[in-house]
Design a protein around this motif. Structure first.
Motif, short mmCIF file in Angstrom:
data_model
loop_
_atom_site.label_atom_id
_atom_site.label_comp_id
_atom_site.label_asym_id
_atom_site.label_seq_id
_atom_site.Cartn_x
_atom_site.Cartn_y
_atom_site.Cartn_z
N TRP A 255 13.72 54.92 -27.92
CA TRP A 255 13.16 54.80 -29.28
C TRP A 255 11.85 55.57 -29.43
O TRP A 255 11.38 55.79 -30.54
N TYR A 256 11.27 56.02 -28.31
CA TYR A 256 10.07 56.86 -28.34
C TYR A 256 10.32 58.05 -27.44
O TYR A 256 10.56 57.89 -26.24
N LEU A 257 10.26 59.27 -27.99
CA LEU A 257 10.53 60.48 -27.22
C LEU A 257 9.40 61.47 -27.45
O LEU A 257 9.05 61.80 -28.59
N LYS B 234 18.78 55.18 -31.59
CA LYS B 234 17.72 54.19 -31.81
C LYS B 234 16.34 54.84 -31.90
O LYS B 234 15.32 54.14 -31.89
N LEU B 235 16.29 56.16 -31.99
CA LEU B 235 15.02 56.88 -31.96
C LEU B 235 14.14 56.50 -33.15
O LEU B 235 14.54 56.62 -34.30
N ASN B 236 12.93 56.07 -32.83
CA ASN B 236 11.98 55.61 -33.84
C ASN B 236 10.79 56.55 -33.98
O ASN B 236 10.33 56.81 -35.08
N THR B 237 10.30 57.06 -32.85
CA THR B 237 9.15 57.97 -32.83
C THR B 237 9.52 59.23 -32.07
O THR B 237 10.02 59.16 -30.94
N LEU B 238 9.27 60.39 -32.68
CA LEU B 238 9.59 61.68 -32.07
C LEU B 238 8.36 62.56 -32.08
O LEU B 238 7.74 62.77 -33.13
N ILE B 239 8.00 63.08 -30.89
CA ILE B 239 6.88 64.02 -30.76
C ILE B 239 7.39 65.27 -30.05
O ILE B 239 7.90 65.18 -28.93
N ILE B 240 7.27 66.41 -30.72
CA ILE B 240 7.69 67.69 -30.13
C ILE B 240 6.46 68.59 -30.04
O ILE B 240 5.88 68.97 -31.05
N LYS B 241 6.06 68.89 -28.81
CA LYS B 241 4.93 69.79 -28.57
C LYS B 241 5.46 71.17 -28.19
O LYS B 241 6.48 71.27 -27.50
N LYS C 169 10.84 56.83 -37.89
CA LYS C 169 9.75 56.31 -38.71
C LYS C 169 8.49 57.17 -38.59
O LYS C 169 7.70 57.23 -39.53
N GLU C 170 8.30 57.80 -37.44
CA GLU C 170 7.10 58.63 -37.25
C GLU C 170 7.47 59.87 -36.45
O GLU C 170 8.10 59.78 -35.40
#
Length: 504
Positions: free
Chosen positions: A365-367, A391-398, A430-431
């Protein structure tokens, strides 16, 4: 007038005396354990001043169970006679409180360099060992030793690891040799932390596995081995261990970790410089069915065996795979199928994208992943990875701030491609935070999220100054008016290599 001044001074002195007596009465009324708790925040210099106030204060001073021997590094202690007087005082203090148990003993010291006067250096080392041994005789439970500029060759006093009262031991003495007790010497240690020390052989690991039946936390950082062979096999097997940290232990070739109660493992295992060939002579085995958190940094070896990690919730995988090890990255991540929080560094992510076979990580849920950029060959692999995360809720791609590839390599996939994927991850988001590289692939991905993420609350987009006009178009793609949309202009991503950011 002089009589008036005298009366005023006497009145002031009388008030101060009453205030002092009142303070002492209040202190004497406190339960001893409360007074000891207050004194535990003082260093030994301040504690000594407190002990000179009254008999009651001296009694508390000599019986406080928590001691901080720190702050002796001033310029006033450069001469040997000055340090000798301090040592005499410290020894005298432990002598007068001989029968009082020490619960916590915090001792930090900087060993002075006497130049060519080697005998003075050795004398101070001897006094250090004697002082540590005297503290052990006070049945200390928590011992924290940190000595700088020690050198190498001298063993740690044997009484430390043989102590039956010790429950927590933290040792940071660069180059200090530690010899493991015999397997028949059982320990009540619950926490053991070693940093910068030298082991005689692998006996310490056997002693921990066989004789430390109460140990819960083990941390080994920058520990070396005095007689390391070309192949050193290390086994840490404990039925009580809950947390394990192994960082920068270069002498290990084969590492096996086992523990039914292990909940956290931190491994920083590097084999030297990156190589074009896989490390076939290294192996890692983990048997921790109740592991909750895994943080693995460093090199990757062939066929690491992580076992069944059904209770794993958080994983941070920051590896440095060689060119032939991309297939093993997928195998590692396949063992993390139960993880809910997942972080991958750039090298691990890029190796995964090259591997072809994408692991199923449906519980995440947080990646947080780091990529080179939204290159054309990466987009399908990213879609495959995200496609299994319902179920992914928060995704951060750098992404790298500046990638030196042709712009055409980042312009092959528009929003229509993402629509055709029909990926389930989009509905729970969501974020989202996305760092854009050059080209249009990243911008099209952001537009897809803004158009289709029904539950999105906040989206942050980091872009270059050259992409500002495209950001204006993205503002129109907001699916709902209550979405917080933040644009961060990063000057590092443009031709002007500056470190200034402007939030729009």
């Amino acid at each position: 007038m002089e009589d008036g001044r005298k009366r005023k001074l006497l009145a002031t002195a009388s008030c101060q005396g009453l205030a002092s007596d009142c303070l002492m009465d209040r202190l004497s009324e406190l339960p001893e354990e409360v007074a000891h708790h207050i004194l535990s925040f003082l260093e030994i210099k301040d504690l000594t001043c407190f002990g000179c106030v009254s008999k009651r204060c001296r009694k508390l001073y000599l019986s406080t169970p928590s001691l901080k021997f720190d702050g002796f590094f001033s310029k006033q202690l450069q001469r040997y006679d000055e340090r000798l007087r301090l040592w005499s005082y410290l020894d005298n203090y432990l002598f007068h409180r001989w029968v009082s148990r020490i619960q916590r003993f915090h001792f930090h010291w900087v060993l002075h360099s006497y130049g060519s006067q080697q005998i003075l250096q050795e004398d101070e080392k001897f006094r250090l060992d004697k002082f540590i041994c005297n503290a052990i005789k006070c049945n200390v439970e928590v011992l924290d030793i940190k000595i700088k500029s020690w050198g190498s060759g001298a063993p740690l006093p044997t009484c430390v690891l043989h102590s039956g009262s010790l429950k927590s031991l933290s040792v940071y003495i660069y180059g200090r040799i530690i010899k493991a007790p015999s397997l028949a010497s059982f320990s009540n240690l619950e926490c053991l932390k070693l940093e910068g020390t030298v082991l005689v052989d692998d006996g310490l690991f056997n002693w921990i596995s066989c004789s430390c039946k109460c140990i819960k936390e083990l941390s080994l950082k920058s520990v070396s081995m005095y007689n390391a062979t070309s192949s050193c096999n290390v086994t840490i097997e404990s039925s009580s261990l809950e947390s394990l940290c192994i960082e920068r232990l270069s002498f290990i070739h084969h590492l096996y970790i086992a523990g039914e109660k292990l909940e956290q493992i931190i491994i920083d295992w590097r084999f030297g410089f990156r190589s074009d060939k896989p490390h076939t002579d290294k192996s890692l085995g983990i048997c921790a069915p109740n592991l909750n958190s895994l943080n693995w940094r460093g090199s990757l070896m062939n066929q690491p065996n992580l076992g069944r990690l059904e209770c794993l919730e958080e994983a941070s995988i920051c590896l440095l795979p060689s060119v032939d090890e991309f297939v093993y990255v997928s195998e590692v991540l396949s063992c993390l199928s139960s993880a809910k929080v997942l972080t991958l560094n750039k090298e691990t992510t890029m190796a995964l994208f090259k591997g072809g076979s994408m692991p199923l990580l449906e519980n995440v849920w947080y990646l947080c992943i780091h990529i080179e950029g939204f290159l054309d060959f990466q987009v399908p692999a990213m879609a495959s990875l995200l496609g299994g995360m319902s179920k992914l809720n928060t995704l951060i791609i750098k992404s790298d701030s500046f990638f030196r590839g042709p712009k055409a390599e980042c312009c092959g996939f528009n929003i229509g491609y993402w629509k055709l994927q029909n990926a389930a991850f989009i509905y729970q988001l969501k974020e989202v935070t996305v760092e854009l590289s050059h080209g249009s692939n990243g911008i099209e991905f952001d537009r897809y999220i803004l158009d289709h993420a029904q539950n999105l609350n906040k989206m942050t987009i980091v872009h270059s100054p050259q992409q500002s006009s495209a950001m204006s178009e993205l503002k129109k793609s907001k699916m709902a008016s209550n979405i917080t949309l933040v644009f961060q202009e990063d000057q590092e991503r443009g031709p002007q290599n500056r470190t200034r950011r402007r939030v729009v």
